[in-house]
Design a protein around this motif. Structure first.
Motif, mmCIF file in Angstrom:
data_model
loop_
_atom_site.group_PDB
_atom_site.id
_atom_site.type_symbol
_atom_site.label_atom_id
_atom_site.label_comp_id
_atom_site.label_asym_id
_atom_site.label_seq_id
_atom_site.Cartn_x
_atom_site.Cartn_y
_atom_site.Cartn_z
ATOM 1 N N TYR A 130 -13.849 11.864 33.447
ATOM 2 C CA TYR A 130 -13.149 11.615 34.813
ATOM 3 C C TYR A 130 -11.766 12.206 35.391
ATOM 4 O O TYR A 130 -11.489 12.623 36.919
ATOM 5 C CB TYR A 130 -13.295 10.014 34.773
ATOM 6 N N VAL A 131 -11.040 12.389 34.700
ATOM 7 C CA VAL A 131 -9.770 13.281 35.062
ATOM 8 C C VAL A 131 -10.338 14.891 35.955
ATOM 9 O O VAL A 131 -9.995 15.182 36.534
ATOM 10 C CB VAL A 131 -8.649 13.518 34.160
ATOM 11 N N LEU A 132 -11.238 15.144 35.273
ATOM 12 C CA LEU A 132 -11.447 16.345 35.620
ATOM 13 C C LEU A 132 -12.326 16.509 36.789
ATOM 14 O O LEU A 132 -12.446 17.549 38.044
ATOM 15 C CB LEU A 132 -12.360 17.535 34.545
ATOM 16 N N GLU A 133 -12.952 15.307 37.000
ATOM 17 C CA GLU A 133 -13.602 15.079 38.551
ATOM 18 C C GLU A 133 -12.015 15.496 39.502
ATOM 19 O O GLU A 133 -12.994 15.746 40.985
ATOM 20 C CB GLU A 133 -14.847 14.309 38.364
ATOM 21 N N CYS A 134 -10.879 14.619 39.309
ATOM 22 C CA CYS A 134 -9.952 14.802 40.150
ATOM 23 C C CYS A 134 -9.558 16.263 40.857
ATOM 24 O O CYS A 134 -8.997 16.233 41.267
ATOM 25 C CB CYS A 134 -9.294 14.125 39.964
ATOM 26 N N VAL A 135 -10.299 17.719 39.012
ATOM 27 C CA VAL A 135 -9.890 18.868 39.609
ATOM 28 C C VAL A 135 -10.955 19.389 40.621
ATOM 29 O O VAL A 135 -10.284 20.067 40.960
ATOM 30 C CB VAL A 135 -9.204 19.517 38.515
ATOM 31 N N ALA A 136 -11.805 19.335 39.686
ATOM 32 C CA ALA A 136 -12.904 19.814 40.682
ATOM 33 C C ALA A 136 -13.466 19.529 41.747
ATOM 34 O O ALA A 136 -12.922 19.142 41.974
ATOM 35 C CB ALA A 136 -14.240 19.652 39.509
ATOM 36 N N THR A 137 -14.609 20.840 42.538
ATOM 37 C CA THR A 137 -14.708 20.449 44.336
ATOM 38 C C THR A 137 -16.509 20.557 43.881
ATOM 39 O O THR A 137 -16.748 20.603 42.963
ATOM 40 C CB THR A 137 -14.203 21.389 44.838
ATOM 41 N N ASP A 138 -16.414 19.429 45.101
ATOM 42 C CA ASP A 138 -17.998 19.410 45.019
ATOM 43 C C ASP A 138 -18.597 20.520 45.197
ATOM 44 O O ASP A 138 -20.577 21.429 45.045
ATOM 45 C CB ASP A 138 -18.835 18.370 46.182
ATOM 46 N N GLY A 139 -17.999 21.984 46.068
ATOM 47 C CA GLY A 139 -18.420 23.127 46.492
ATOM 48 C C GLY A 139 -18.377 23.117 44.496
ATOM 49 O O GLY A 139 -20.117 24.504 44.424
ATOM 50 N N GLU A 140 -17.523 23.679 43.941
ATOM 51 C CA GLU A 140 -18.000 24.162 42.584
ATOM 52 C C GLU A 140 -19.610 23.405 42.306
ATOM 53 O O GLU A 140 -20.108 24.501 41.311
ATOM 54 C CB GLU A 140 -17.060 24.053 41.612
ATOM 55 N N MET A 141 -19.752 22.228 42.538
ATOM 56 C CA MET A 141 -20.788 21.857 41.642
ATOM 57 C C MET A 141 -22.223 22.335 42.051
ATOM 58 O O MET A 141 -22.837 22.738 41.498
ATOM 59 C CB MET A 141 -20.211 20.463 41.589
ATOM 60 N N ARG B 159 -6.705 25.913 36.456
ATOM 61 C CA ARG B 159 -6.278 24.960 37.681
ATOM 62 C C ARG B 159 -5.601 23.670 37.304
ATOM 63 O O ARG B 159 -4.887 23.522 37.634
ATOM 64 C CB ARG B 159 -7.144 24.371 38.054
ATOM 65 N N PHE B 160 -6.084 23.171 36.427
ATOM 66 C CA PHE B 160 -5.107 22.469 35.744
ATOM 67 C C PHE B 160 -3.818 22.144 35.148
ATOM 68 O O PHE B 160 -2.330 21.415 35.310
ATOM 69 C CB PHE B 160 -6.058 20.813 34.581
ATOM 70 N N ASN B 161 -4.042 23.306 34.394
ATOM 71 C CA ASN B 161 -2.755 23.485 33.626
ATOM 72 C C ASN B 161 -1.476 24.207 34.905
ATOM 73 O O ASN B 161 -0.302 23.903 34.426
ATOM 74 C CB ASN B 161 -2.752 24.756 33.195
ATOM 75 N N GLN B 162 -2.191 25.075 36.352
ATOM 76 C CA GLN B 162 -0.650 25.847 36.691
ATOM 77 C C GLN B 162 -0.555 24.278 37.311
ATOM 78 O O GLN B 162 1.266 24.525 37.888
ATOM 79 C CB GLN B 162 -2.132 25.975 37.809
ATOM 80 N N ARG B 163 -1.205 23.186 38.073
ATOM 81 C CA ARG B 163 -1.154 21.816 39.196
ATOM 82 C C ARG B 163 -0.224 21.167 37.825
ATOM 83 O O ARG B 163 0.229 20.675 38.779
ATOM 84 C CB ARG B 163 -1.894 21.451 39.697
ATOM 85 N N TYR B 164 -0.390 21.161 36.777
ATOM 86 C CA TYR B 164 -0.164 19.639 36.126
ATOM 87 C C TYR B 164 1.069 19.542 34.667
ATOM 88 O O TYR B 164 1.295 18.899 34.483
ATOM 89 C CB TYR B 164 -1.244 18.319 35.866
ATOM 90 N N SER C 198 -25.438 12.259 38.288
ATOM 91 C CA SER C 198 -24.586 12.804 36.567
ATOM 92 C C SER C 198 -25.193 13.850 36.720
ATOM 93 O O SER C 198 -24.307 14.947 36.088
ATOM 94 C CB SER C 198 -24.903 12.374 35.541
ATOM 95 N N LEU C 199 -26.586 14.418 37.246
ATOM 96 C CA LEU C 199 -26.707 15.758 37.181
ATOM 97 C C LEU C 199 -25.784 16.684 38.406
ATOM 98 O O LEU C 199 -25.764 18.231 37.976
ATOM 99 C CB LEU C 199 -28.674 16.064 38.012
ATOM 100 N N LEU C 200 -25.805 16.683 39.326
ATOM 101 C CA LEU C 200 -24.199 17.004 39.889
ATOM 102 C C LEU C 200 -23.383 17.340 39.130
ATOM 103 O O LEU C 200 -22.142 18.287 39.723
ATOM 104 C CB LEU C 200 -24.458 16.659 40.843
ATOM 105 N N THR C 201 -22.398 15.847 38.399
ATOM 106 C CA THR C 201 -21.297 16.274 37.341
ATOM 107 C C THR C 201 -21.373 16.239 36.572
ATOM 108 O O THR C 201 -20.013 16.624 35.360
ATOM 109 C CB THR C 201 -21.110 14.346 38.035
ATOM 110 N N GLU D 123 -17.702 28.834 32.359
ATOM 111 C CA GLU D 123 -16.493 29.724 33.248
ATOM 112 C C GLU D 123 -16.421 28.858 33.791
ATOM 113 O O GLU D 123 -14.961 28.644 34.188
ATOM 114 C CB GLU D 123 -17.383 30.059 34.369
ATOM 115 N N LEU D 124 -16.917 27.164 34.713
ATOM 116 C CA LEU D 124 -15.985 26.055 35.153
ATOM 117 C C LEU D 124 -15.127 25.605 34.045
ATOM 118 O O LEU D 124 -13.824 25.380 34.706
ATOM 119 C CB LEU D 124 -17.030 25.855 35.374
ATOM 120 N N ALA D 125 -15.244 25.566 33.157
ATOM 121 C CA ALA D 125 -14.183 24.590 32.124
ATOM 122 C C ALA D 125 -13.213 25.796 32.391
ATOM 123 O O ALA D 125 -12.096 25.313 31.649
ATOM 124 C CB ALA D 125 -14.891 25.045 31.190
#
Ligand code: TYM
Length: 341
Positions: A92-103, A165-170, A126-129, A157-159
């Motif tokens: 869930y936390v990573l869903e708050c970092v990923a974008t729907d376009g990426e998915m 992105r997470f490391n840079q922002r948080y 769940s297939l999308l996420t 690659e997405l991981a």
């Protein structure tokens, strides 16, 4: 020590593709050289219409086959994803970092969603996420390397992207992982349709070799593999996909090189015969060990219980760190609350 993480989805009976593309490397190399963690990712088995009893059965069978393929609980950690809450917590936390376009750009999502729609079905969210949950699987363990077949490279690659992105922002929280692919057989193709991957979730058919297929069934499937027009045995993925697939399978089973194997085979018939026997020999010990393990289900359960305990202890600190970093207040009972004030 390098941390390795990988997983396998219990959506069908495991195939020769799973074995040559991933499992064999885990057993032969990774568990000996790294701190290796392997998971039956059952939560991923619910992204398309599923039958609960079948999912349970395939989860148990998948775990048994991982052990049969040589994973040794003394050397590595083997567990079931849903037994460790940290995967869903982090997802869930990573869903708050990923974008729907990426998915929506993920190739597997596009293919599978199109398939579901063509059959008149609806597409589960769940297939999308799903790739975010996969990123959580990897990042929770601080994995440096993720040994997978070629079809999973885009998800790894997405991981990587989400970790950066997470490391840079948080603040620095996650190890940035990389995919490692086998030298040959990174994409074993369907024997009847050599331009499509041999996939376990596909309808069962003559083009898929399952790890538990009897030797005669394996021989029949390989001998009936679709080959290409022409007669010479040449290694050429574009021009001769059928023959090239057999050469890759043979090379992976015997430790040879597909180009040199092309030189020593004069006919498609000879190549098929050698490939069939090589596959039968590779599967023989796996099937024998699987039979032994099926007679001792208590042992498999104990491996999974202990594996989940170890996995929880590994994943928890990283997931807790991610929760703090992204701004979630620690629970009151934790002494950390005072420190955070
Ligand atoms: P899955 O269950 O489809 O496949 C498991 C592993 O087998 C490889 N593989 C193949 N390799 C070569 N040729 C083939 N025809 C073939 N078919 C499958 C896959 O590349 C994979 O390495 N999303 C993943 C499971 C997963 C995962 C993870 C993997 C969930 N979380 C975290 C690594 C790390 C999947 O569906 O794999």
């Amino acid at each position: 020590m390098t941390r390795v993480f990988s997983g396998i989805k219990p959506t069908g009976h495991l195939t020769l593709g799973n074995y040559l593309g991933a499992m064999r490397q885990w057993a032969a190399v990774d568990q000996h050289q790294a701190d290796a963690v392997f998971c039956i990712v059952d939560l991923h088995g619910m992204t398309v219409d599923h039958d609960p009893a079948r999912l349970r059965r395939l989860t148990r069978q998948g775990a048994t086959l991982l052990l049969a393929a040589g994973l040794d609980p003394e050397l590595c950690t083997v567990f079931v994803q849903s037994h460790v809450d940290e995967h869903a917590r982090l997802s869930y936390v990573l869903e708050c970092v990923a974008t729907d376009g990426e998915m929506r750009r993920m190739i597997q999502y596009k293919e599978k969603a199109a398939g579901e729609r063509a059959r008149g079905g609806s597409v589960r969210l769940s297939l999308l996420t799903y790739p975010v949950l996969m990123a959580a699987d990897i990042l929770a363990y601080g994995a440096d390397e993720v040994p997978v077949g070629d079809d999973q490279a885009q998800h790894v690659e997405l991981a990587r992207d989400l970790a950066v992105r997470f490391n840079q922002r948080y603040g620095h929280t996650f190890v940035v992982p990389k995919a490692t692919l086998p030298r040959v057989a990174a994409r074993v193709m369907n024997l009847q349709e050599p331009t499509s991957k041999m996939g376990k979730s596909d309808d069962s058919g003559p083009g898929i070799v399952y790890l538990l297929d009897e030797p005669d069934v394996v021989r029949k499937k390989v001998m009936r593999a679709v080959t290409d027009s022409g007669r010479e045995v040449v290694y050429d993925r574009e021009g001769r996909p059928g023959v090239t697939n057999l050469l890759e399978i043979l090379a992976a089973c015997t430790g040879g090189n597909p180009e040199s194997l092309a030189d020593v085979h004069q006919s498609y018939g000879a190549l098929k015969k050698d490939t069939a026997e090589a596959v039968v020999e590779v599967l023989r010990p796996v099937q024998a060990r699987h039979k032994e393990l099926c007679a001792d289900p208590g042992y498999v359960e104990e491996v999974l219980r202990h594996g989940a305990e170890k996995a929880r202890a590994m994943a928890r600190p990283t997931v807790d760190t991610a929760y703090r970093a992204i701004g979630l207040l620690p629970p009151v009972a934790e002494p950390a609350l005072n420190a955070a004030r």
